[in-house]
Design an enzyme around this catalytic site. Structure first.
Site, PDB file in Angstrom:
ATOM      1  N   ASP A  54       0.536  -1.153   0.140  1.00 42.49           N
ATOM      2  CA  ASP A  54       0.012  -0.294   0.504  1.00 42.49           C
ATOM      3  C   ASP A  54       0.944   1.029   0.285  1.00 42.49           C
ATOM      4  O   ASP A  54       0.122   2.353   0.014  1.00 42.49           O
ATOM      5  CB  ASP A  54      -1.024  -0.539   1.018  1.00 42.49           C
ATOM      6  CG  ASP A  54      -0.307   0.093   2.506  1.00 42.49           C
ATOM      7  OD1 ASP A  54       0.821   0.110   2.748  1.00 42.49           O
ATOM      8  OD2 ASP A  54      -1.286   0.082   3.828  1.00 42.49           O
ATOM      9  N   SER A  55       1.880   0.824  -0.101  1.00 41.90           N
ATOM     10  CA  SER A  55       2.718   2.391  -0.287  1.00 41.90           C
ATOM     11  C   SER A  55       2.832   2.276  -1.605  1.00 41.90           C
ATOM     12  O   SER A  55       2.895   3.925  -2.041  1.00 41.90           O
ATOM     13  CB  SER A  55       4.914   1.941  -0.441  1.00 41.90           C
ATOM     14  OG  SER A  55       4.494   0.670  -0.821  1.00 41.90           O
ATOM     15  N   ASP A  93      -0.810  -6.187  -0.074  1.00 43.23           N
ATOM     16  CA  ASP A  93      -1.297  -5.715   0.992  1.00 43.23           C
ATOM     17  C   ASP A  93      -3.215  -5.115   1.686  1.00 43.23           C
ATOM     18  O   ASP A  93      -3.662  -5.427   0.284  1.00 43.23           O
ATOM     19  CB  ASP A  93      -0.665  -4.678   1.870  1.00 43.23           C
ATOM     20  CG  ASP A  93       0.417  -3.870   1.994  1.00 43.23           C
ATOM     21  OD1 ASP A  93       0.392  -5.395   3.008  1.00 43.23           O
ATOM     22  OD2 ASP A  93       1.169  -3.127   2.102  1.00 43.23           O
ATOM     23  N   LYS A 122      -1.029  -9.584   3.238  1.00 41.53           N
ATOM     24  CA  LYS A 122      -0.327  -8.695   4.256  1.00 41.53           C
ATOM     25  C   LYS A 122      -1.581  -8.164   5.578  1.00 41.53           C
ATOM     26  O   LYS A 122      -1.626  -6.934   4.610  1.00 41.53           O
ATOM     27  CB  LYS A 122       1.576  -8.247   4.066  1.00 41.53           C
ATOM     28  CG  LYS A 122       1.845  -7.242   5.098  1.00 41.53           C
ATOM     29  CD  LYS A 122       2.899  -6.951   4.421  1.00 41.53           C
ATOM     30  CE  LYS A 122       3.078  -6.160   4.145  1.00 41.53           C
ATOM     31  NZ  LYS A 122       3.105  -4.582   4.577  1.00 41.53           N
ATOM     32  N   GLU A 124      -0.739  -5.468   9.264  1.00 41.05           N
ATOM     33  CA  GLU A 124       0.139  -4.830   9.686  1.00 41.05           C
ATOM     34  C   GLU A 124      -0.589  -5.448  11.741  1.00 41.05           C
ATOM     35  O   GLU A 124      -1.417  -4.819  11.769  1.00 41.05           O
ATOM     36  CB  GLU A 124      -0.065  -3.220   9.551  1.00 41.05           C
ATOM     37  CG  GLU A 124       0.488  -3.020   8.392  1.00 41.05           C
ATOM     38  CD  GLU A 124       1.120  -1.477   7.872  1.00 41.05           C
ATOM     39  OE1 GLU A 124       0.226  -0.651   9.099  1.00 41.05           O
ATOM     40  OE2 GLU A 124       1.342  -0.349   6.882  1.00 41.05           O
ATOM     41  N   GLU A 189       9.891  -4.015   9.940  1.00 42.98           N
ATOM     42  CA  GLU A 189       9.996  -3.350   9.155  1.00 42.98           C
ATOM     43  C   GLU A 189      10.875  -1.584  10.253  1.00 42.98           C
ATOM     44  O   GLU A 189       9.936  -2.099  11.606  1.00 42.98           O
ATOM     45  CB  GLU A 189       8.864  -2.414   8.680  1.00 42.98           C
ATOM     46  CG  GLU A 189       8.447  -0.266   8.444  1.00 42.98           C
ATOM     47  CD  GLU A 189       7.827  -0.387   7.082  1.00 42.98           C
ATOM     48  OE1 GLU A 189       7.030  -0.896   6.932  1.00 42.98           O
ATOM     49  OE2 GLU A 189       8.562   0.476   7.127  1.00 42.98           O
TER      50      GLU A 189
HETATM   51  O1  KIV Z   1       3.015  -1.070   1.530  1.00 41.81           O
HETATM   52  C1  KIV Z   1       4.895  -1.517   1.529  1.00 41.81           C
HETATM   53  O2  KIV Z   1       5.596  -1.584   1.122  1.00 41.81           O
HETATM   54  C2  KIV Z   1       5.259  -1.972   2.481  1.00 41.81           C
HETATM   55  C3  KIV Z   1       6.860  -2.256   2.138  1.00 41.81           C
HETATM   56  C4  KIV Z   1       7.302  -1.181   3.191  1.00 41.81           C
HETATM   57  C5  KIV Z   1       7.245  -3.461   3.879  1.00 41.81           C
HETATM   58  O3  KIV Z   1       5.077  -2.417   3.726  1.00 41.81           O
END
Ligand code: KIV
Length: 272
Positions: A54-55, A93, A122, A124, A189
């Site tokens: 989600d970056s 994510d 994934k 968090e 992280e």
């Molecule tokens: O969203 C993302 O790119 C991430 C990485 C920083 C691990 O979760």
């Protein structure tokens, strides 16, 4: 389709391959990917895992945090990455507030897996019960501990986590708990390298670090950072692999090579 010099045909990777890599000590290379072009290029350069992070909210959409990213965004980008992939393992994510109940988390994960063809999702935080519920539904889960970008407004700033001995102890316990809940991978992280080493050695599941030192079982970077596409200030743990590489493909080859050789990240790119 473009043929890249030296490109690899990867046999499709599964969780078994990643587990075997932990056993044999082969480091896992992982980059974020958000579209088909980069997905093809990264997977053909031998990247083991593509993370549809989600970056993308920050590096693709231009937001100042990952909070505005929606499930619709994640599904769209996961589909693009899956379409371009050549055998890498795909993790997608679950964005902010897409896991507010166990059922919502499982339903959103199912969308990313069924319609996005991600192999794992994934989420968090030490969401032990949510992870347990998802795993019971047959959903493969990657946990994410340490710096949690979706909690930026609670944290106040992006900073190294687990620095005090109490915080380090809590992170280790959380890592043990998410593994016991059924998570099959863990991303750490921005934590001290010594703590990441202890967690990686304690857990049986592969641990992939970003800003977590050299002793994790693998390394992940935000692709736009390692390709120098981000003109803002770079975090200590990122490295611009485009310097001296001449092409994106060569930069990614260099990243994979340095991860596999255990030369990235260096001490200067790690927190002590
Ligand atoms: O969203 C993302 O790119 C991430 C990485 C920083 C691990 O979760």
């Amino acid at each position: 389709m473009t043929q890249y010099a030296g490109s690899l045909e990867q046999a499709p990777k599964t969780i078994l391959d990643l587990q075997a890599m932990k056993q044999t000590g082969e480091k896992i290379s992982c980059l974020t990917a958000y579209d088909a072009a980069f997905s093809t290029l990264f997977s053909r350069a031998g990247v083991d895992v593509l993370l549809v992070g989600d970056s993308l909210g920050m590096v693709v959409q231009g937001h100042s945090s990952t909070l505005p990213v929606t499930m619709q965004d994640m599904l769209y980008h996961t589909q693009l990455v899956s379409r371009g992939n050549n055998g890498a393992f795909i993790i997608a994510d679950l964005p902010f507030m897409s896991t507010s109940s166990h059922l919502e988390a499982a339903k959103n994960a199912a969308l990313l897996i069924q319609q996005g063809t991600a192999q794992m999702v994934k989420l968090e935080g030490a969401r032990v019960e949510t992870i347990q519920f998802m795993v019971q539904q047959g959903i493969p889960v990657c946990a994410h501990l340490g710096l949690l970008p979706q909690s930026i407004n609670q944290l106040g700033k992006y900073s190294v986590q687990g620095k005090s001995s109490a915080a380090a102890k809590q992170l280790l316990q959380e890592a043990i708990a998410v593994e016991a809940a059924g998570a099959q991978l863990l991303i750490l992280e921005c934590i001290p390298a010594t703590l990441a080493k202890e967690i990686s050695q304690t857990l049986k599941i592969p641990v992939i670090g970003i800003g977590a030192g050299i002793d994790c079982d693998g390394q992940v970077l935000v692709a736009y950072d390692m390709l120098g596409l981000n003109l803002g200030q770079q975090a200590k743990f990122t490295k611009n692999f485009m310097h001296e590489s001449g092409s994106i493909f060569n930069a990614v080859l260099a990243f994979v090579e340095e991860v596999k050789a255990g030369t990235f990240p260096s001490l200067e790119e790690s927190y002590q």
